[in-house]
Design a protein around this motif. Sequence first.
Motif, PDB file in Angstrom:
ATOM      1  N   LYS A   1     -25.464   1.641 -24.565  1.00  0.00           N
ATOM      2  CA  LYS A   1     -24.933   2.974 -24.824  1.00  0.00           C
ATOM      3  C   LYS A   1     -25.325   3.887 -23.656  1.00  0.00           C
ATOM      4  CE  LYS A   1     -26.656   3.598 -28.985  1.00  0.00           C
ATOM      5  NZ  LYS A   1     -26.904   4.257 -30.305  1.00  0.00           N
ATOM      6  N   VAL A   2     -24.322   4.529 -23.064  1.00  0.00           N
ATOM      7  CA  VAL A   2     -24.550   5.354 -21.876  1.00  0.00           C
ATOM      8  C   VAL A   2     -24.125   6.789 -22.164  1.00  0.00           C
ATOM      9  CG1 VAL A   2     -24.028   5.665 -19.430  1.00  0.00           C
ATOM     10  CG2 VAL A   2     -24.121   3.346 -20.392  1.00  0.00           C
TER      11      VAL A   2
ATOM     12  N   ASP B   1     -19.707   4.805 -24.578  1.00  0.00           N
ATOM     13  CA  ASP B   1     -20.047   6.190 -24.305  1.00  0.00           C
ATOM     14  C   ASP B   1     -20.852   6.726 -25.484  1.00  0.00           C
ATOM     15  OD1 ASP B   1     -19.411   9.264 -24.624  1.00  0.00           O
ATOM     16  OD2 ASP B   1     -19.083   8.775 -22.519  1.00  0.00           O
ATOM     17  N   ALA B   2     -22.127   7.058 -25.238  1.00  0.00           N
ATOM     18  CA  ALA B   2     -23.031   7.429 -26.326  1.00  0.00           C
ATOM     19  C   ALA B   2     -22.607   8.721 -27.008  1.00  0.00           C
ATOM     20  CB  ALA B   2     -24.459   7.554 -25.795  1.00  0.00           C
ATOM     21  N   GLY B   3     -22.141   9.695 -26.240  1.00  0.00           N
ATOM     22  CA  GLY B   3     -21.703  10.957 -26.837  1.00  0.00           C
ATOM     23  C   GLY B   3     -20.489  10.757 -27.709  1.00  0.00           C
ATOM     24  N   LYS B   4     -19.532  10.022 -27.214  1.00  0.00           N
ATOM     25  CA  LYS B   4     -18.313   9.732 -27.973  1.00  0.00           C
ATOM     26  C   LYS B   4     -18.653   8.941 -29.230  1.00  0.00           C
ATOM     27  CE  LYS B   4     -13.733   7.745 -26.963  1.00  0.00           C
ATOM     28  NZ  LYS B   4     -12.949   7.113 -25.860  1.00  0.00           N
ATOM     29  N   GLY B   5     -19.571   7.967 -29.072  1.00  0.00           N
ATOM     30  CA  GLY B   5     -19.978   7.154 -30.217  1.00  0.00           C
ATOM     31  C   GLY B   5     -20.717   7.952 -31.270  1.00  0.00           C
ATOM     32  N   ALA B   6     -21.343   9.063 -30.843  1.00  0.00           N
ATOM     33  CA  ALA B   6     -22.077   9.919 -31.782  1.00  0.00           C
ATOM     34  C   ALA B   6     -21.169  10.944 -32.444  1.00  0.00           C
ATOM     35  CB  ALA B   6     -23.225  10.621 -31.061  1.00  0.00           C
ATOM     36  N   GLY B   7     -19.866  10.864 -32.152  1.00  0.00           N
ATOM     37  CA  GLY B   7     -18.912  11.756 -32.800  1.00  0.00           C
ATOM     38  C   GLY B   7     -18.627  13.039 -32.058  1.00  0.00           C
TER      39      GLY B   7
ATOM     40  N   PRO C   1     -28.921   7.143 -26.277  1.00  0.00           N
ATOM     41  CA  PRO C   1     -28.454   6.374 -25.125  1.00  0.00           C
ATOM     42  C   PRO C   1     -29.508   5.403 -24.596  1.00  0.00           C
ATOM     43  CG  PRO C   1     -29.080   8.567 -24.434  1.00  0.00           C
ATOM     44  CD  PRO C   1     -29.135   8.567 -25.944  1.00  0.00           C
ATOM     45  N   ASP C   2     -29.047   4.249 -24.177  1.00  0.00           N
ATOM     46  CA  ASP C   2     -29.910   3.287 -23.485  1.00  0.00           C
ATOM     47  C   ASP C   2     -30.009   3.621 -21.999  1.00  0.00           C
ATOM     48  OD1 ASP C   2     -30.231   1.456 -25.787  1.00  0.00           O
ATOM     49  OD2 ASP C   2     -28.079   1.119 -25.499  1.00  0.00           O
TER      50      ASP C   2
END
Length: 342
Positions: free
Chosen positions: A220-221, A253-259, A277-278
């Motif tokens: 996750k970035v 995409d960490a932001g997108k994945g977080a909603g 994010p990793d």
Amino acid sequence: MRVSRRSLVALGLALALLTGACGGGSGGSSAADASPASASARAAAAEKQLAKNTLVPLEGAPPTPELPVTVDSSDGRQVTVEDASRILPLNGGVAEIVFTLGLGDRVVGRDITATFAEAKKLPQVTKAHDVSAESVLSLRPTVVLADTDTGPAEAIDQIRDAGVPVVVLDPATKLADVTTRTTRVAEALGVPEAGKALNKRMSDELAAARAAVPKGSKPKVAFLYMRGSAAVYLIGGKGSGADSLIEAAGAVDAGKGAGLDKPFTPITSEALVRARPDVILMMTKGLESVGGVDGLVKIPGIAETPAGMDRRVVDMEDGVLLGYGPRTPLVIDILVDRIHQR
């Protein structure tokens, strides 16, 4: 945290890859040439090419524009281009396309965002990000290439009212826009076949870069946009521009994945905890503005993320990372290597 160079063997491979992965006409490396083991060599080759800050034009003689042509402009107009002897791109990414197509010797000026070596000696026609109509017209361009973000609108109108054809393009905010924009620029300048050749080259390079993604790796970035001096601290979400690059490099995409459904959201500890994010991706100047990695991890919430705890931060030069032009395959090569390292 900068990722150190690999072994001398990898660097040797990188030199060999420079002509294959970064150069060539309609060729370049194919997906069949790539493997996960080649990711570090491809990244080293890409870093070497980007460090030179030069472009790799299509092989062969420069194309000869076949004009006149009438094309659709993104401002709703139809524009007829009769002469491409004096081209003025008002966007750095568009300028890269023009030069890579082999038409750089016809370019008469540059936008502030055209920072590659071939453009540096050209007169600049923008102050900050505003276009000076007087500066543009003083260069006697026969065609101007802009995008919908180019302004102010009064300046564009003044250029158009002076009889100069202005072709407006949509901004490039995702990977698919690179080929679309290349096609439109090539058609507007009367060199559609060169546009097809450049798109083929970039497609091959991107396929090879993506083939080097390690199987089973899906970090996750989070893309963070920061300007410490202005107290701007944002995390990217859907439509940030970086999300498409992150996904092309085989990550989430960490932001997108977080909603986060907006391009950018102010950073909060809660948002960072949700994103987890990793790896953190940033523009180089943005990272420098907060004091490098040492300063970054002092921002509330950063140190509590897996990326912050491991100090896994990837940064790339501002004008290249989101340039979405012919050098974008090099960006993917580097991201594939850096974000999948453990």
